[in-house]
Write an enzyme that holds these catalytic residues in place. Sequence first.
Site, short mmCIF file in Angstrom:
data_model
loop_
_atom_site.label_atom_id
_atom_site.label_comp_id
_atom_site.label_asym_id
_atom_site.label_seq_id
_atom_site.Cartn_x
_atom_site.Cartn_y
_atom_site.Cartn_z
N ARG A 11 40.82 47.80 31.65
CA ARG A 11 41.89 48.52 32.75
C ARG A 11 41.98 49.85 32.52
O ARG A 11 42.09 50.27 31.13
CB ARG A 11 43.15 47.60 32.46
CG ARG A 11 43.24 46.08 33.23
CD ARG A 11 42.98 46.15 34.77
NE ARG A 11 43.13 44.91 35.12
CZ ARG A 11 42.09 44.04 35.37
NH1 ARG A 11 40.67 44.49 35.15
NH2 ARG A 11 41.98 42.93 36.09
N HIS A 68 34.74 50.26 39.40
CA HIS A 68 35.31 48.97 38.87
C HIS A 68 34.26 47.71 39.31
O HIS A 68 34.41 46.80 40.25
CB HIS A 68 36.52 48.69 39.48
CG HIS A 68 37.48 47.59 39.11
ND1 HIS A 68 38.91 47.63 38.88
CD2 HIS A 68 36.98 46.44 38.24
CE1 HIS A 68 39.15 46.33 37.94
NE2 HIS A 68 38.05 45.68 37.74
P1 NAP Z 1 40.56 36.78 26.99
O1 NAP Z 1 39.56 35.75 27.21
O2 NAP Z 1 41.84 36.42 27.36
O3 NAP Z 1 40.16 37.69 25.90
C1 NAP Z 1 41.09 38.61 25.49
C2 NAP Z 1 40.95 39.08 23.92
O4 NAP Z 1 41.57 40.14 23.68
C3 NAP Z 1 41.18 38.27 22.74
O5 NAP Z 1 40.14 38.05 22.03
C4 NAP Z 1 42.57 38.60 22.32
O6 NAP Z 1 42.61 38.05 20.89
C5 NAP Z 1 42.34 39.98 22.29
N1 NAP Z 1 43.59 40.52 22.28
C6 NAP Z 1 44.69 40.33 23.53
N2 NAP Z 1 45.57 41.22 22.88
C7 NAP Z 1 45.58 41.78 21.78
C8 NAP Z 1 46.12 42.44 20.86
N3 NAP Z 1 47.12 42.94 21.04
N4 NAP Z 1 45.24 42.92 19.96
C9 NAP Z 1 44.14 42.85 19.50
N5 NAP Z 1 43.40 41.92 20.44
C10 NAP Z 1 44.10 41.45 21.49
O7 NAP Z 1 40.12 37.82 28.37
P2 NAP Z 1 38.66 38.06 29.21
O8 NAP Z 1 38.41 37.04 29.95
O9 NAP Z 1 37.63 38.49 27.89
O10 NAP Z 1 38.79 39.39 29.85
C11 NAP Z 1 39.43 40.55 29.33
C12 NAP Z 1 39.99 41.47 30.22
O11 NAP Z 1 38.76 42.21 30.80
C13 NAP Z 1 40.68 41.03 31.46
O12 NAP Z 1 42.08 41.02 30.94
C14 NAP Z 1 40.44 42.13 32.36
O13 NAP Z 1 41.55 43.11 32.37
C15 NAP Z 1 38.96 42.68 32.12
N6 NAP Z 1 38.06 42.58 33.15
C16 NAP Z 1 37.52 43.61 33.81
C17 NAP Z 1 36.41 43.53 34.81
C18 NAP Z 1 35.87 44.67 35.60
O14 NAP Z 1 34.97 44.47 36.43
N7 NAP Z 1 36.00 45.83 34.72
C19 NAP Z 1 36.02 42.08 34.95
C20 NAP Z 1 36.75 41.14 34.66
C21 NAP Z 1 37.75 41.22 33.47
P3 NAP Z 1 42.83 36.65 20.50
O15 NAP Z 1 41.39 36.00 20.93
O16 NAP Z 1 43.06 36.58 19.35
O17 NAP Z 1 43.79 36.07 21.45
C1 GLV Z 2 38.46 42.33 37.43
O1 GLV Z 2 38.77 43.36 36.92
C2 GLV Z 2 39.23 41.10 36.72
O2 GLV Z 2 40.13 41.09 36.06
O3 GLV Z 2 38.37 39.95 37.03
#
Ligand code: NAP
Ligand code: GLV
Length: 314
Positions: free
Chosen positions: A226, A274
């Site tokens: 983000r 994005h």
């Molecule tokens: P997720 O499965 O919830 O993974 C989040 C990771 O971040 C986990 O490993 C978590 O640790 C870690 N984390 C959270 N808070 C933390 C902190 N304060 N300190 C250290 N580590 C922390 O999420 P995801 O599905 O992988 O997605 C991640 C993010 O990618 C989304 O929230 C979204 O904003 C972004 N995204 C972007 C796009 C794009 O097109 N650019 C697309 C999809 C998603 P734990 O494992 O210990 O809980």
């Molecule tokens: C895209 O940014 C998503 O959070 O799926």
Amino acid sequence: MTEFLMRITFCCTHTKAEPWLAAFRAALPGADISEWAPGAPQAEHAVVWSPPQQFMDEQPALKGIFNTGAGVDALLKLRLPAGATVVRLDDAGMSVQMAEFVCHAIIRHFRELDGYEADVAQGKWSFRKPRSRGDFPVGIMGLGVLGERVARAVAQFEFPVNGWSRSPKAIDGVRGFAGMDQLNDFLVASRFLVCLLPLTPGTQDILNRATLSRLQPGGYVINVARGAHLVDDDLIALLDSGHLAGATLDVFRTEPLPPDHAFWRHPKITVTPHTSARTLREETVAQIAAKMAAVARGEPLARLPGAVDLQKGY
Ligand code: NAP
Ligand code: GLV
């Protein structure tokens, strides 16, 4: 196919509703699904992306709020119906897209492909000295659904990989760091920095002058999480000072990126709109419909993969 009765309301801004409604009707025959409009009847479940506050205020009976993206930061800024569970996308075709996007950005910089492209454009047949991937350790912030997949993909290219998460993780080929206590050690061990954290009060502005200065000289930042993770001016200062060699940015504080923003024209920054991991309709409908069917069979919403912990904010 499962047949049961449930009312679903659909409120995804920036998306044509009709193909989604048709796909949900095919996946959940018998469910009553329609696009939300003010005054719409109460529904049991909602399928949403960036709904207005009015939507939440008018749907107090919602049990499941199914987000058609992985990140729920925008949704959690709204006042949600008491007792509703937010369920985010759990991969649904995003992790492979994220892995290819991040590997592409890393390899493009490591192999100096922009330099070759510029030379070729001038008809120049040039060679650069091969670089050692051991000198380009990759740090991945966030080892969740997307971060873990990215870490494994990068490790396949034999880069040293470091991972940082809230709780400790054991992933083959990835040196794990956890919590604020180990953030500094993680940063100094990394040259590429990939942000795949959720946006929460604990992670906002985490890519700032202090943290980015800890990266190895010639560092390279890839933000695919983000825009509010990054302090824009701090990045520019470190690029201009030469401490950082470049950045690939897919997400921004304001989207679309305003035309006068310095990122558009900075020679060391690659901007993408994005698009690193897009929501794929077919996979998304299949995943959400399967979860709704599980709830109809008695599965607790809070136990579904992707159920959001409102305390943690992700
Ligand atoms: P997720 O499965 O919830 O993974 C989040 C990771 O971040 C986990 O490993 C978590 O640790 C870690 N984390 C959270 N808070 C933390 C902190 N304060 N300190 C250290 N580590 C922390 O999420 P995801 O599905 O992988 O997605 C991640 C993010 O990618 C989304 O929230 C979204 O904003 C972004 N995204 C972007 C796009 C794009 O097109 N650019 C697309 C999809 C998603 P734990 O494992 O210990 O809980
Ligand atoms: C895209 O940014 C998503 O959070 O799926």
